[in-house]
Design an enzyme around this catalytic site. Structure first.
Site, short mmCIF file in Angstrom:
data_model
loop_
_atom_site.label_atom_id
_atom_site.label_comp_id
_atom_site.label_asym_id
_atom_site.label_seq_id
_atom_site.Cartn_x
_atom_site.Cartn_y
_atom_site.Cartn_z
N CYS A 325 0.83 -1.21 0.00
CA CYS A 325 0.00 0.00 0.00
C CYS A 325 0.86 1.25 0.00
O CYS A 325 0.47 2.29 -0.53
CB CYS A 325 -0.95 0.00 1.19
N HIS A 866 -1.36 1.83 7.50
CA HIS A 866 -1.87 1.61 6.15
C HIS A 866 -1.78 2.93 5.38
O HIS A 866 -2.01 4.00 5.93
CB HIS A 866 -3.32 1.13 6.19
#
Length: 926
Positions: A325, A866
């Site tokens: 990510c 994230h």
């Protein structure tokens, strides 16, 4: 021969006796140094639980957090000896505890935080001393063209699908294993002949390419962690129908071919009739592309018609290939940068620089360009950036593997790599810069920029690079040095004024009061001096006293925090910190450190302690000795500091007899604790013995000897004693005051940031540009003094690029601490006017107004964070949220969050008509 559990079998068969903690530390450090000097592929390392390893470090007197290859700091915190750790326990690192012949590591564990890596020789010593397990061996591999060595902690895990019955099994191999080894492993597992086996790259459960037996590695084949591979077995000379056959039903010849290419080629250059460019030589071999049924999902080189503006999408997501990510977020921001995607959608083949020794032979630019084209031509279908990730791992092995990395670090590498691959300068001239020597800034700045452009000329320089002025002033001779340096992005500190609450238990060193925990508020980035001042005010510290801070770990003083300038960031929330009120003339006194231990014959059922354990318990105490001569002086000091804990029914006065104290009375208070006269008399101390069972600990912390009142002791600056508690001590004193120290900060639910804690982007920029002294590790060599000086440094913005990138420094790293700031930064989405910050004459001529078009976000903490991106489609004037493969529209009001990490702005051409902070119209954006 029976080998003792703590012994070690030498190569000659002899038994090495158990080592002292100091010997264990010396042996391990020496073996680690040898391993470090002999790094090569194939070396074996072992995974060890960081929790256990830290306990071993404390036992051997090492600073916690300095692992195998780290050099101990010059001023490492001192540590009292800790108990010898038990067997090595790696159960917290693996699935299903320690059971199973092939235990597998949890994917969530991180090096340094959850585990450490030790060389084979170190593991063999530790295992011989402590036993335990499970054993987790890993091999060292070389990564990338630079052949950097690292330990492959997580081998490539592939899910094998057998086409005969659709059964699934797991195959684990090194990513450096060859396709030949893959075939050998799969055929052995399935019991088939290699000549009759065919293995497909079955990414996303769709046939991509046939993997041909060769020396090509699994990494070079773009195989990803946890993806599927498909096994087909030839039956009676035929492959399963429907795959690998031409229109007549005959098997296709398995001849290696180049991957299919775009009809406009990867860089818009000429193509041959078969679709392959004559200007590009692919190094991908050993795979056969048989018209994948899922071409849009694969970042490969497939045929497609030339793109026009009507066909462009920009709404395709990127599949997460395993903690990628961070890469996806940075790529989406770049591919939505107008001048970048305009450039890569056109013909850029003539600008590829294959000879640049600082570049990647043009391959990084080609891979990025092909990925960008795929994202802008695939509509809303997610793209799997497998080929790009493979190239990235080759040229930047620090981003290889499947751990989370930093999106800004990837962005910095990618911008620099693209620049070098597209540098229009083929032969860089040697240029020696000149000192400013009082010349006008405009003249010097233009000279520096000409020199820079003579060596660096690319699309990245054209749109992403600016220039700032750096002024250094010598603190001794006032020599001024001015340089003008290029920048690709600005890393801005967060001048947060957020505070931190800390709970510290304060003890009286003279025993005149009970310990009391105080919770004080200090600056997050303060130092121990700030904490001491806050505690002093809270506990009404007298003018003749000072506070001695210490960390308590496993009922010992682990380290003293005596350096007032030590940053509070070294104190973690889950630690236990105490402060002792001591007289200011403590430098002239002897410090007495008292640890507590369960006595030999004590059965204290409430704590479920066996007499044989004799473990440490309670909080250690610190007091002082004035002109000590013998054990009786220590006995008196112990009684003095414990006196506030004496139970009500046992309060007494103190008298001194022949150099020792005694109790000569009982409390007149009535109640459950009141004692009879007989009991009072039994408390009268014997003239020939001390009132406590005390042992003095030698410097090593291991050797202990019982002391009596006549014991003559050689007193140094610090004396450490062990107090063995008997039933008498538990009857006389309330030990509850020394139990269960509060943590520095009890972590609760995350509290939403308040408006008062928000800071502006301008305050971050001001902090970046303010004058400040260089650090002691970053001294400047003054040409006039001919010495390294801690000069003051001042930065000013001089030339701004069309694309301006701000990196908000939310992460801070040190030897002892990693931290993230979640401070909300209030940044404008349009009409960011930086005219007042630009010091050159062009500030009054050109536009320095910018609008936001992309954000790289980071959510969560350091370990399980994230990344995602917000990007604006300029043609649509709409914002979208790019969260890996998922893309969704988002309003402009939602994009300003405390997760903003990297901000992308583009210059606005012309004068805006709207007011600052409002959407403006009627002007053209770059």
């Amino acid at each position: 021969m029976t080998i003792p559990d703590s012994g070690y079998m030498m190569e000659n068969g002899s038994i090495e006796l158990p080592c002292t903690p100091e010997e264990e530390k010396r042996i391990v450090l020496e073996l680690s140094r040898r391993a470090e000097s002999n790094l090569r592929e194939g070396n074996v390392y072992y995974v060890v639980s960081a929790r256990w390893y830290k306990g071993w470090q404390k036992y051997t007197g090492q600073p916690v957090g300095v692992f195998t290859f780290d050099e101990p700091p010059t001023e490492a915190p001192t540590s009292s000896a800790a108990d010898r750790p038990g067997p090595i326990d790696n159960s917290d690192l693996v699935f299903n505890g320690s059971d199973g012949a092939d235990p597998q590591l949890l994917r969530t564990v991180e090096e340094g935080r959850h585990y450490v890596l030790v060389p084979k020789d170190v593991w063999e010593r530790l295992y011989a001393w402590y036993k335990g397990g499970p054993v987790l061996a890993r091999k060292m591999i070389s990564a990338g063209d630079s052949k950097q060595f690292h330990v492959e902690v997580f081998p490539l895990c592939l899910t094998l699908v057998d086409a005969r019955d659709n059964s699934q099994s797991v195959v684990r191999l090194s990513k450096k294993a060859s396709l030949h080894e893959l075939y050998k492993t799969v055929c052995r597992l399935k019991g088939v002949e290699s000549e009759k086996a065919r293995i497909w790259d079955y990414f996303n459960k769709q046939k991509q390419t046939v993997l041909v037996v060769s020396n090509q590695t699994l990494e070079e084949s773009s195989l990803q962690m946890d993806q599927h591979i498909l096994l087909e077995v030839q039956i009676d000379g035929f492959w399963p129908s429907g795959f690998g056959m031409d229109s007549t039903g005959n098997d296709l010849a398995l001849v290696p071919v180049e991957p299919l290419r775009s009809s406009v080629t990867i860089a818009g250059g000429p193509t041959l009739s078969n679709g392959y460019s004559s200007s590009y030589s692919s190094n991908i071999y050993g795979v056969i592309n048989l018209s994948s049924t899922n071409g849009d999902m694969e970042d490969g080189y497939e045929s497609s018609r030339p793109m026009t503006r009507v066909d462009r999408g920009g709404l395709a997501g990127l599949q997460n290939l395993g903690n990628t990510c961070f890469m996806n977020s940075a790529i989406q921001c770049l591919v939505h940068t107008p001048p970048i995607f305009e450039y890569f959608l056109e013909d850029y083949s003539s600008e590829i620089n294959r000879q640049n020794p600082l570049g990647m032979h043009g391959e990084l630019a080609l891979a990025f360009g092909e990925l960008l084209r795929k994202l802008w031509s695939s509509g809303r279908t997610p793209v799997a950036p497998r080929a790009f990730k493979t190239k990235l791992a080759r040229f930047a092995p620090q981003f290889s593997g499947y751990n989370q990395h930093d999106s800004q670090e990837l962005l910095a590498f990618l911008l620099d790599g693209l620049h070098e691959d597209l540098n229009r300068v083929k032969q860089k001239p040697y240029i020696e810069t000149k000192d400013s020597d009082g010349r006008p800034d405009e003249e010097v700045a233009d000279e520096y920029w000409r020199y820079h452009k003579a060596r660096n000329d690319s699309i990245i320089v054209d749109v992403c690079q600016g220039q700032y002025k750096s002024t250094l002033v010598c603190p001794v001779c006032n020599k001024i040095s001015i340089t003008f340096d290029p920048f690709m992005y600005l890393s801005l500190p967060l001048p947060s004024t957020a505070t931190r609450t800390m709970t510290v238990t304060v003890f009286y060193g003279d025993g005149i009061g009970l310990p009391i925990p105080y919770t004080v508020t200090v600056l997050k980035h303060g130092c121990c001096k700030d904490l001491i001042q806050a505690l002093g005010a809270a506990c009404c510290l007298r003018t003749d006293e000072y506070l001695l801070l210490a960390e308590v770990y496993e009922h010992r003083i682990y380290r003293y925090l005596e350096n007032p300038s030590e940053v509070l960031g070294t104190i973690k929330d889950d630690e236990h910190i105490v402060a002792f009120r001591l007289p200011k003339n403590g430098a002239e006194l002897t410090r007495l450190e008292i640890a507590h231990r369960i006595g030999e014959n004590l059965h204290f059922s409430s704590d479920n302690l066996r007499a044989s354990e004799r473990k440490l318990f309670l909080t250690p105490l610190i007091t002082f000795l004035e002109d000590p001569q013998s054990g009786a002086d220590i006995d008196l000091a112990v009684h003095r500091i414990l006196s506030p804990l004496r139970k009500k029914g046992y309060s007494s006065s103190i008298s001194i007899r022949n150099g020792r104290e005694s109790t000569n009375g009982c409390s007149s208070q009535l109640g459950p604790g009141t004692q009879s006269a007989e009991n009072c008399e039994s408390e009268e101390m014997s003239i020939n013995s001390l009132s406590f069972h005390l042992c003095i600990m030698e410097d090593s912390g291991l050797s202990r000897r019982r002391i009596s009142k006549e014991t003559v002791i050689k007193f140094g600056r610090v004396v450490k004693v062990m107090l063995d508690w008997t039933e008498r001590e538990f009857d006389l004193y309330d030990a509850s005051y020394l139990k269960d120290l509060p943590e520095v900060h009890k972590t609760g639910l995350t509290v939403k940031k308040t408006k008062q804690e928000a800071i502006s982007l301008f305050s971050c920029l001001d902090a970046f540009l303010k004058e400040e002294p260089l650090g002691p590790d970053d001294m400047w060599y003054c040409p006039r003094c001919k010495e390294h000086r801690q000069a003051s440094k001042k930065l000013d913005l001089w030339r701004l690029p069309d694309i301006l990138v701000f990196h908000l420094k939310r992460f801070s790293y040190s030897r002892w601490l990693k931290n993230k700031l979640d401070t909300f930064v209030n940044f404008p989405t349009c009409n960011l006017d930086l005219s007042n910050y630009v010091k050159s004459n062009e500030a009054s001529e050109g536009s320095h107004v910018y609008e936001l078009y992309a954000i790289s976000n980071h959510y969560g903490g350091l370990g399980g964070g994230h990344y995602s991106a917000y990007c604006k489609l300029i043609d649509d004037n709409r914002w979208y949220h790019f969260d890996d493969a998922h893309v969704s529209p988002v309003s402009e009001d939602e994009i300003k969050t405390s997760a903003a990490y990297v901000l992308f702005y583009r210059r606005v051409r012309g004068k805006p008509n709207g007011a600052v902070g409002e959407p403006s119209h009627g002007y053209r954006a770059f």
